[in-house]
Design an enzyme around this catalytic site. Structure first.
Site, PDB file in Angstrom:
ATOM      1  N   ASN A   1       1.540  -2.224   5.454  1.00  0.00           N
ATOM      2  CA  ASN A   1       0.664  -1.192   5.366  1.00  0.00           C
ATOM      3  C   ASN A   1      -0.524  -1.169   4.776  1.00  0.00           C
ATOM      4  O   ASN A   1      -1.412  -0.369   4.871  1.00  0.00           O
ATOM      5  CB  ASN A   1       1.504   0.247   4.753  1.00  0.00           C
ATOM      6  CG  ASN A   1       0.678   1.473   4.671  1.00  0.00           C
ATOM      7  OD1 ASN A   1       0.307   2.000   5.634  1.00  0.00           O
ATOM      8  ND2 ASN A   1       0.371   1.673   3.350  1.00  0.00           N
TER       9      ASN A   1
ATOM     10  N   TYR B   1     -13.156  -2.940  10.641  1.00  0.00           N
ATOM     11  CA  TYR B   1     -11.979  -2.144  10.596  1.00  0.00           C
ATOM     12  C   TYR B   1     -11.241  -2.358  11.793  1.00  0.00           C
ATOM     13  O   TYR B   1     -10.200  -2.700  12.040  1.00  0.00           O
ATOM     14  CB  TYR B   1     -12.173  -0.720  10.052  1.00  0.00           C
ATOM     15  CG  TYR B   1     -10.713   0.033  10.150  1.00  0.00           C
ATOM     16  CD1 TYR B   1      -9.850  -0.080   8.783  1.00  0.00           C
ATOM     17  CD2 TYR B   1     -10.343   0.823  11.027  1.00  0.00           C
ATOM     18  CE1 TYR B   1      -8.867   0.574   8.849  1.00  0.00           C
ATOM     19  CE2 TYR B   1      -9.172   1.552  11.099  1.00  0.00           C
ATOM     20  CZ  TYR B   1      -8.172   1.181   9.879  1.00  0.00           C
ATOM     21  OH  TYR B   1      -7.119   2.054   9.975  1.00  0.00           O
ATOM     22  N   SER B   2     -12.216  -1.903  13.003  1.00  0.00           N
ATOM     23  CA  SER B   2     -11.425  -2.121  14.291  1.00  0.00           C
ATOM     24  C   SER B   2     -11.322  -3.340  14.478  1.00  0.00           C
ATOM     25  O   SER B   2      -9.935  -3.717  15.316  1.00  0.00           O
ATOM     26  CB  SER B   2     -12.609  -1.564  15.359  1.00  0.00           C
ATOM     27  OG  SER B   2     -12.815  -0.202  14.922  1.00  0.00           O
ATOM     28  N   THR B   3     -11.831  -4.479  14.339  1.00  0.00           N
ATOM     29  CA  THR B   3     -11.468  -5.777  14.670  1.00  0.00           C
ATOM     30  C   THR B   3     -10.289  -6.072  13.917  1.00  0.00           C
ATOM     31  O   THR B   3      -9.208  -6.886  14.295  1.00  0.00           O
ATOM     32  CB  THR B   3     -12.879  -6.668  14.237  1.00  0.00           C
ATOM     33  OG1 THR B   3     -13.799  -6.407  14.705  1.00  0.00           O
ATOM     34  CG2 THR B   3     -12.364  -8.310  14.157  1.00  0.00           C
TER      35      THR B   3
ATOM     36  N   GLY C   1       0.782  -1.175  -0.031  1.00  0.00           N
ATOM     37  CA  GLY C   1       0.013  -0.157   0.164  1.00  0.00           C
ATOM     38  C   GLY C   1       1.015   1.327   0.001  1.00  0.00           C
ATOM     39  O   GLY C   1       0.370   2.371   0.684  1.00  0.00           O
TER      40      GLY C   1
ATOM     41  N   LYS D   1      -7.706  -4.107  12.896  1.00  0.00           N
ATOM     42  CA  LYS D   1      -6.562  -3.668  13.402  1.00  0.00           C
ATOM     43  C   LYS D   1      -6.307  -4.114  14.865  1.00  0.00           C
ATOM     44  O   LYS D   1      -5.256  -4.022  15.239  1.00  0.00           O
ATOM     45  CB  LYS D   1      -6.718  -2.022  13.430  1.00  0.00           C
ATOM     46  CG  LYS D   1      -6.751  -1.320  12.191  1.00  0.00           C
ATOM     47  CD  LYS D   1      -5.657  -1.680  11.409  1.00  0.00           C
ATOM     48  CE  LYS D   1      -5.159  -0.735  10.474  1.00  0.00           C
ATOM     49  NZ  LYS D   1      -4.175  -1.082   9.427  1.00  0.00           N
TER      50      LYS D   1
ATOM     51  N   SER E   1      -3.465   0.564  14.490  1.00  0.00           N
ATOM     52  CA  SER E   1      -4.522   1.806  14.698  1.00  0.00           C
ATOM     53  C   SER E   1      -4.978   1.813  16.115  1.00  0.00           C
ATOM     54  O   SER E   1      -5.037   0.922  16.804  1.00  0.00           O
ATOM     55  CB  SER E   1      -5.642   1.582  13.651  1.00  0.00           C
ATOM     56  OG  SER E   1      -6.692   2.665  14.046  1.00  0.00           O
TER      57      SER E   1
END
Length: 250
Positions: free
Chosen positions: A93, A158-160, A15, A162, A145
């Site tokens: 990334n 997304y939180s999971t 990325g 990260k 994050s």
């Protein structure tokens, strides 16, 4: 550029063509590393970044990859190795963001989020370890994050992902430290890269809630990645640095 803190290093950044990834690529090139800019979409931006690094006297090349695919990742390491030599600095990334309430989230949405972040980091890290040559400095740095700690509404997937990256970083650090590979992570707060789906009003409100009263910029992130990759970070193992403007203080 060979007078920097990363002379002779071969760095692969997934990325690497946009956002924080492009900042890392530029910073590593300035510090003397040969930079492999791995990209999946926006190939024109990868090419422009490589041209920019060349114009500044650095060494870089762009490589297309789908980090969700084992075959694509193996091929990526083959091509980078042929161009530069064995990778000794990997930055996982690659990532995606999607704001969606749980009730409206499809199984494919959830699975793809985990595949890009976690399967991608697993496949790239595994290939990195399998191809490691010699016993010189070697680093894996994962983009984590603060949402892996505190979460955010409509960012469950997304939180999971990260949160998983944080655990992956710590477990892998313990496993690889005896072999001389240092694994660490960087867990930013909200960074204004232009790719976050939050509205401008939400971003402004978030900035005002922070002790530093501003959102992070890409340039605020890159120093942590350079530090962890350099000899200055030689005693960091399984650690996460938190450039987040003071939102959380772990």
């Amino acid at each position: 550029m060979s007078d920097g803190r990363l002379p002779g290093r071969i760095a692969l950044i997934t990325g690497g063509n946009t956002g924080i990834g492009s900042g890392i690529c530029e910073a590593y090139a300035r510090e003397g590393a040969a930079v492999a800019v791995a990209w999946h979409e926006r190939g024109n931006e990868a090419a422009a970044l490589v041209d920019q690094i060349h114009a500044a006297g650095g060494v870089a090349e762009a490589f297309e990859v789908d980090v969700r695919s084992e075959r694509s990742v193996v091929d990526l390491f083959d091509r980078v190795g042929a161009a530069f030599g064995p990778v000794d600095l990997l930055v996982n990334n690659a990532g995606i963001q999607q704001a969606r309430p749980l009730a409206g989230m499809s199984l494919d949405d959830f699975d793809n989020m985990l595949a890009v972040h976690l399967r991608g980091a697993f496949l790239c890290s595994r290939e990195f370890v399998r191809r490691r040559v010699g016993d010189g400095a070697a680093h894996i740095i994962n983009l984590c994050s603060q949402l892996g700690y505190i979460g955010r509404e409509n960012y469950t997937a997304y939180s999971t992902a990260k949160g998983g990256m944080t655990a992956f970083t710590r477990a892998l650090a313990r496993e690889l430290a005896p072999s001389g590979i240092l694994v660490n992570g960087v867990a930013p707060g909200l960074v204004d890269t232009g790719f976050d789906p939050l509205s401008d009003a939400d971003k402004q409100a978030h900035a005002e809630s922070l002790p530093l009263k501003r959102l992070g910029q890409v340039a605020d992130m890159t120093g942590a990645f350079v530090f962890l990759a350099s000899d200055e970070g030689r005693y960091y193992c399984g650690q996460l640095l938190h450039p987040n403007g003071g939102e959380i203080m772990p």
